[in-house]
Write a protein that holds these residues in place. Structure first.
Motif, PDB file in Angstrom:
ATOM      1  N   GLY A 123      -5.369  -8.903   6.083  1.00 21.42           N
ATOM      2  CA  GLY A 123      -4.162  -8.306   6.640  1.00 21.42           C
ATOM      3  C   GLY A 123      -2.874  -9.066   6.419  1.00 21.42           C
TER       4      GLY A 123
ATOM      5  N   ASP B 172       0.554  -9.975   5.037  1.00 21.12           N
ATOM      6  CA  ASP B 172       1.604  -9.234   4.341  1.00 21.12           C
ATOM      7  C   ASP B 172       2.220 -10.066   3.232  1.00 21.12           C
ATOM      8  OD1 ASP B 172       1.869  -6.772   6.084  1.00 21.12           O
ATOM      9  OD2 ASP B 172       2.141  -8.348   7.584  1.00 21.12           O
TER      10      ASP B 172
ATOM     11  N   TRP C   1      -2.456  -0.664   0.332  1.00 23.79           N
ATOM     12  CA  TRP C   1      -1.768  -1.328   1.430  1.00 23.79           C
ATOM     13  C   TRP C   1      -0.383  -1.814   1.062  1.00 23.79           C
ATOM     14  CZ3 TRP C   1      -6.196  -5.104   3.078  1.00 23.79           C
ATOM     15  CH2 TRP C   1      -7.194  -4.369   3.731  1.00 23.79           C
TER      16      TRP C   1
END
Length: 130
Positions: free
Chosen positions: A78, A80, A127
């Motif tokens: 996850g 970024d 994503w």
């Protein structure tokens, strides 16, 4: 090609919606690999006159598979943002190992590995957009 302004605008928008995460410690993840001297040498530094174990930035050249894998783990968890494997990517730091001549290659390859991990995860998951 995405412009710098578009990237910062996207980051600003995302930050207004949620907390963004950066990767963790590359060195800690590398330690989990239980690497030996030969992992830091490979063919390019097989006859180097100084010990190289612990020069984690060299792994971008000698074991890019490990650096790439770590980037992917952070992205898949996850993150970024990810940082490059260049904590000691300066001539001053590399002088301790007699590897000043590899600074450009270390930094370039480290950036390429991080970018490839981002592109691959983006392609597989959707994503990331940059």
């Amino acid at each position: 090609m995405v412009r710098r302004e578009e990237i910062f605008e996207s980051i600003k928008k995302t930050c207004s919606e949620r907390i963004m995460f950066i990767d963790g410690a590359m060195g800690t993840m590398i330690q989990r690999e239980h690497l030996e001297e030969n992992d830091f040498r490979a063919d390019i530094l097989a006859d180097h006159h100084l010990p190289l174990k612990g020069n984690n930035d060299l792994l971008s050249l000698t074991r890019p598979d490990i650096v790439y894998k770590i980037h992917r783990l952070y992205l898949e968890s996850g993150a970024d943002f990810i940082e490059t494997n260049t904590f000691s990517g300066t001539t001053i730091a590399q002088a301790d190992y007699g590897c000043e001549h590899l600074v450009y290659d270390i930094n370039r390859k480290s950036a390429e590995l991080a970018k490839k991990a981002c592109e691959d995860v983006a392609k597989e998951t959707g994503w990331f957009t940059f």
